[in-house]
Design a protein around this motif. Structure first.
Motif, mmCIF file in Angstrom:
data_model
loop_
_atom_site.group_PDB
_atom_site.id
_atom_site.type_symbol
_atom_site.label_atom_id
_atom_site.label_comp_id
_atom_site.label_asym_id
_atom_site.label_seq_id
_atom_site.Cartn_x
_atom_site.Cartn_y
_atom_site.Cartn_z
ATOM 1 N N HIS A 1 0.822 -1.215 0.000
ATOM 2 C CA HIS A 1 0.000 0.000 0.000
ATOM 3 C C HIS A 1 0.851 1.259 0.000
ATOM 4 N N SER A 2 2.001 1.230 0.649
ATOM 5 C CA SER A 2 2.858 2.416 0.738
ATOM 6 C C SER A 2 3.860 2.499 -0.411
ATOM 7 N N PHE A 3 3.847 1.521 -1.284
ATOM 8 C CA PHE A 3 4.783 1.465 -2.410
ATOM 9 C C PHE A 3 4.164 2.159 -3.622
ATOM 10 N N PRO A 4 4.927 2.945 -4.402
ATOM 11 C CA PRO A 4 4.358 3.631 -5.584
ATOM 12 C C PRO A 4 4.095 2.649 -6.725
ATOM 13 N N LEU A 5 3.211 1.698 -6.482
ATOM 14 C CA LEU A 5 3.004 0.586 -7.405
ATOM 15 C C LEU A 5 2.436 1.037 -8.739
ATOM 16 N N MET A 6 1.442 1.936 -8.728
ATOM 17 C CA MET A 6 0.825 2.343 -9.983
ATOM 18 C C MET A 6 1.835 3.055 -10.889
ATOM 19 N N GLU A 7 2.686 3.875 -10.292
ATOM 20 C CA GLU A 7 3.706 4.572 -11.086
ATOM 21 C C GLU A 7 4.686 3.579 -11.689
ATOM 22 N N LYS A 8 5.106 2.615 -10.879
ATOM 23 C CA LYS A 8 6.071 1.624 -11.357
ATOM 24 C C LYS A 8 5.476 0.798 -12.491
ATOM 25 N N LEU A 9 4.225 0.374 -12.329
ATOM 26 C CA LEU A 9 3.584 -0.444 -13.352
ATOM 27 C C LEU A 9 3.346 0.350 -14.634
ATOM 28 N N SER A 10 2.896 1.590 -14.491
ATOM 29 C CA SER A 10 2.655 2.422 -15.669
ATOM 30 C C SER A 10 3.947 2.683 -16.427
ATOM 31 N N ASP A 11 5.013 2.980 -15.700
ATOM 32 C CA ASP A 11 6.309 3.245 -16.343
ATOM 33 C C ASP A 11 6.826 2.011 -17.067
ATOM 34 N N ALA A 12 6.640 0.839 -16.462
ATOM 35 C CA ALA A 12 7.200 -0.384 -17.023
ATOM 36 C C ALA A 12 6.382 -0.926 -18.192
ATOM 37 N N THR A 13 5.055 -0.715 -18.166
ATOM 38 C CA THR A 13 4.201 -1.312 -19.189
ATOM 39 C C THR A 13 3.719 -0.332 -20.243
ATOM 40 N N GLY A 14 3.772 0.952 -19.937
ATOM 41 C CA GLY A 14 3.221 1.951 -20.843
ATOM 42 C C GLY A 14 1.709 2.030 -20.793
ATOM 43 N N LEU A 15 1.095 1.328 -19.843
ATOM 44 C CA LEU A 15 -0.360 1.339 -19.683
ATOM 45 C C LEU A 15 -0.745 2.139 -18.446
ATOM 46 N N GLU A 16 -1.858 2.862 -18.527
ATOM 47 C CA GLU A 16 -2.344 3.556 -17.339
ATOM 48 C C GLU A 16 -2.860 2.524 -16.344
ATOM 49 N N ALA A 17 -2.286 2.527 -15.144
ATOM 50 C CA ALA A 17 -2.668 1.567 -14.106
ATOM 51 C C ALA A 17 -3.441 2.282 -13.016
ATOM 52 N N ARG A 18 -4.530 1.650 -12.577
ATOM 53 C CA ARG A 18 -5.322 2.216 -11.476
ATOM 54 C C ARG A 18 -5.619 1.121 -10.459
ATOM 55 N N LEU A 19 -5.668 1.543 -9.197
ATOM 56 C CA LEU A 19 -5.836 0.622 -8.081
ATOM 57 C C LEU A 19 -7.228 0.734 -7.481
ATOM 58 N N GLN A 20 -7.769 -0.402 -7.067
ATOM 59 C CA GLN A 20 -9.004 -0.427 -6.299
ATOM 60 C C GLN A 20 -8.953 -1.622 -5.358
ATOM 61 N N ASN A 21 -9.832 -1.630 -4.367
ATOM 62 C CA ASN A 21 -9.818 -2.789 -3.474
ATOM 63 C C ASN A 21 -10.503 -3.978 -4.149
ATOM 64 N N ASP A 22 -10.255 -5.161 -3.612
ATOM 65 C CA ASP A 22 -10.712 -6.384 -4.269
ATOM 66 C C ASP A 22 -12.232 -6.479 -4.349
ATOM 67 N N ALA A 23 -12.930 -6.013 -3.312
ATOM 68 C CA ALA A 23 -14.393 -6.093 -3.327
ATOM 69 C C ALA A 23 -14.980 -5.188 -4.411
ATOM 70 N N SER A 24 -14.430 -3.998 -4.581
ATOM 71 C CA SER A 24 -14.921 -3.086 -5.617
ATOM 72 C C SER A 24 -14.672 -3.661 -7.005
ATOM 73 N N ALA A 25 -13.514 -4.303 -7.182
ATOM 74 C CA ALA A 25 -13.209 -4.913 -8.479
ATOM 75 C C ALA A 25 -14.224 -5.995 -8.815
ATOM 76 N N ALA A 26 -14.496 -6.870 -7.857
ATOM 77 C CA ALA A 26 -15.463 -7.938 -8.104
ATOM 78 C C ALA A 26 -16.862 -7.372 -8.344
ATOM 79 N N ALA A 27 -17.195 -6.273 -7.678
ATOM 80 C CA ALA A 27 -18.503 -5.639 -7.879
ATOM 81 C C ALA A 27 -18.633 -5.098 -9.304
ATOM 82 N N ILE A 28 -17.550 -4.546 -9.854
ATOM 83 C CA ILE A 28 -17.580 -4.043 -11.234
ATOM 84 C C ILE A 28 -17.860 -5.182 -12.205
ATOM 85 N N ALA A 29 -17.223 -6.344 -11.969
ATOM 86 C CA ALA A 29 -17.460 -7.490 -12.838
ATOM 87 C C ALA A 29 -18.929 -7.914 -12.807
#
Length: 413
Positions: free
Chosen positions: A190-218
Motif C-alpha cells: 500500500h505504501s509502495f508507488p506501485l501504480m507509477e512503477k507499473l505504468s512506467d514499465a508497461t506503458g499502460l495507465e494503471a489504477r488501483l481499487q480494493n478487491d471487493a470493488s473490483a469484483a462488484a464491477i465485474a
C-alpha cells in the motif's frame, strides 16, 4: 509572500466533457441491450439523431462497433442495427493478494482471452514487483497470439486494472505481520508507488481499487447485477469486504476504503464478548482456521472444493456460523444504502457460497422488505477464484466506456 488561497468549488464542464459522457451513454446502451439501430439509441438515450450518428460513426471508425444486416420494417428505410465488437479493445486485470498474483486479459464483452497465476514471493514489493511484471508480460504475449491467430489487426489495450485487499493508507505499524491472520499484511504494498512503477514499465495507465470493488464491477458489467444502478456486493475473500455501487458508480470513499465491512465488531452481530471483527468469522482465513486448511496453499480453492464434495462437518459448521453473522450484516447494509439487491459472492466454491446463503435466511426485517419488490433482497453472485482479477480487468473498460457523472467533468474527458 502570500500563500496561494485554496478555493473550494465544484468542477464545471465544457463541450468535451459533455461529448465524453454522450459517448459513454451510447456505448452502455449497446452493451446492455445488444444490437440497436441509431433510431433505437436516440429514443433510449434522448440524444439527437445527429449526435447518435456522429458517435456511431466514430465508434465504427475506431473498430468498436459493426453494422448488422439492415432490418426491413413495415415502411420507410430499413434500420441498420449496430453491435459492439468484442475484439475492438482489450484490457488486463491483476489481483495482488497475500500469497498469489492472478491476472487475466479480456475483451469488450468481458470474455477471458488469457489467464495466468503465480505465487507471490515474500519480501514485499521489492521481491514481488518483478513477479507481477512478468505475469503482465505473459498476458500481453497471450493477447498478441490471439490477435495473430484471428488474423486481426493489433488491438489497443485500454489499460491495466490492479486490485488488492484494503484498507489503504492506514499506517498501522503496531499490528504484528502474521501472514495468515494479520489484515494489515499488505501495508508494504500500500505504501509502495506501485501504480507509477507499473505504468512506467508497461506503458499502460494503471489504477488501483480494493478487491471487493473490483469484483462488484465485474458483476455490474457482465454478472448478476448487470443493469443495476444501486447494489452492494459482499465479497468473501481472505477477508470480508463490500463493493458499493450508487447511481451506477463504485463508491470508494475518501481514501478508497469504503466497504470495509469485515472490520465491524462481530459482537454487534450476535457474537459473545470479547468483541471480534466480523471477518474473523466470515472470511477464507477464518475458514482455514476452522478446517485446518493452509491459507497460503496454491491449491486452496481446490481444497475447499474437495471439502465441499466430502460434506466436511467442520466446513458445514463454519458455513452455518458465517451465514448467521452475515444475516445482520445484510440488514445493516440495507438500512444504510437501500439497495436494489445485496449480492453475495467471493473466492469460494459455488456450493459453499450457496450453503452460506442458506443460513442467512430468513433475512431480518429492514427497509428493503417491501411488498412491491421485483428482485430478491439477496442474490448469489459469482463464486470464483478469478472474480477479482476479472473485475480488475473490467475497470479500464468501465473507466473508458461506463456512464459516470465524473465523465462530464473536464478531469476525465
Amino acid at each position: 509572500m502570500k500563500s496561494k488561497r485554496t478555493i473550494v468549488a465544484t468542477a464545471g464542464t465544457n463541450l468535451g466533457g459533455a461529448s465524453a459522457h454522450n459517448r459513454r451513454v451510447v456505448f452502455d446502451a449497446l452493451r446492455l441491450n445488444g444490437a440497436l439501430s441509431r433510431a433505437d439509441i436516440a429514443r433510449a438515450t434522448q440524444l439527437t439523431p445527429q449526435t447518435v450518428s456522429n458517435i456511431i460513426d466514430q465508434f465504427a471508425q475506431d473498430g468498436l462497433v459493426a453494422a448488422d444486416e439492415p432490418l426491413r420494417g413495415a415502411r420507410g428505410q430499413p434500420a441498420t442495427p449496430y453491435r459492439i465488437l468484442p475484439g475492438g479493445a482489450w484490457s488486463i486485470g491483476v489481483e495482488i493478494d497475500r500469497h498469489r498474483v492472478l491476472g487475466v486479459g479480456v475483451d469488450l464483452a468481458g470474455t477471458t482471452l488469457s489467464r495466468r497465476h503465480c505465487r507471490l514471493l515474500s519480501g514485499g514489493p521489492q521481491m514481488g514487483l518483478p513477479v507481477v511484471l512478468d505475469l503482465i508480460a505473459d498476458i500481453e504475449r497471450d493477447l498478441k497470439d490471439v490477435a495473430k491467430n484471428r488474423k486481426s489487426r493489433a488491438v489497443p489495450l485500454l489499460g491495466l486494472g490492479i486490485a488488492m485487499p484494503g484498507p489503504f493508507g492506514t499506517g498501522n505499524d503496531t499490528v504484528p505481520a502474521d501472514p495468515l491472520l494479520d489484515p494489515w499484511v499488505m501495508r508494504e504494498w500500500h505504501s509502495f508507488p506501485l501504480m507509477e512503477k507499473l505504468s512506467d514499465a508497461t506503458g499502460l495507465e494503471a489504477r488501483l481499487q480494493n478487491d471487493a470493488s473490483a469484483a462488484a464491477i465485474a458483476e455490474k458489467m457482465y454478472g448478476v447485477a448487470r443493469g443495476l444502478d444501486n447494489f452492494v456486493y459482499l465479497f468473501l475473500g481472505y477477508g470480508l469486504g463490500a463493493g458499493i455501487v450508487i447511481q451506477g458508480e463504485i463508491y470508494a470513499g475518501m481514501a478508497g476504503n469504503a466497504g470495509e465491512i469485515g472490520q465491524l465488531p462481530a459482537s454487534a452481530l450476535g457474537a459473545s464478548s470479547p468483541p471480534r471483527s466480523l471477518e474473523e468469522y466470515v472470511s477464507i482465513l477464518s475458514l482455514c482456521r476452522a478446517t485446518g486448511l493452509d491459507a497460503a496453499s496454491g491449491d486452496l480453492f481446490e481444497e475447499m472444493q474437495r471439502l465441499c464434495g466430502e460434506g466436511d462437518r467442520k466446513l458445514q459448521k463454519w458455513a452455518q456460523q458465517a451465514g448467521q453473522h452475515l444475516r445482520q450484516a445484510v440488514q445493516i447494509v440495507e438500512a444504510l444504502f437501500d439497495p436494489q439487491t445485496v449480492v453475495l459472492g467471493g473466492q469460494v466454491p459455488g456450493p459453499l457460497l450457496a450453503e452460506i446463503a442458506r443460513h442467512i435466511d430468513p433475512l431480518l426485517p429492514s427497509v428493503s422488505a417491501r411488498h412491491d419488490r421485483s428482485r430478491a433482497r439477496l442474490t448469489l453472485g459469482s463464486a470464483d477464484m478469478w472474480a477479482v482479477a476479472q473485475g480488475a480487468a473490467m475497470e479500464p473498460i468501465a473507466r473508458t466506456f461506463d456512464p459516470q457523472f465524473r465523465a462530464i467533468f473536464k478531469s476525465i474527458e
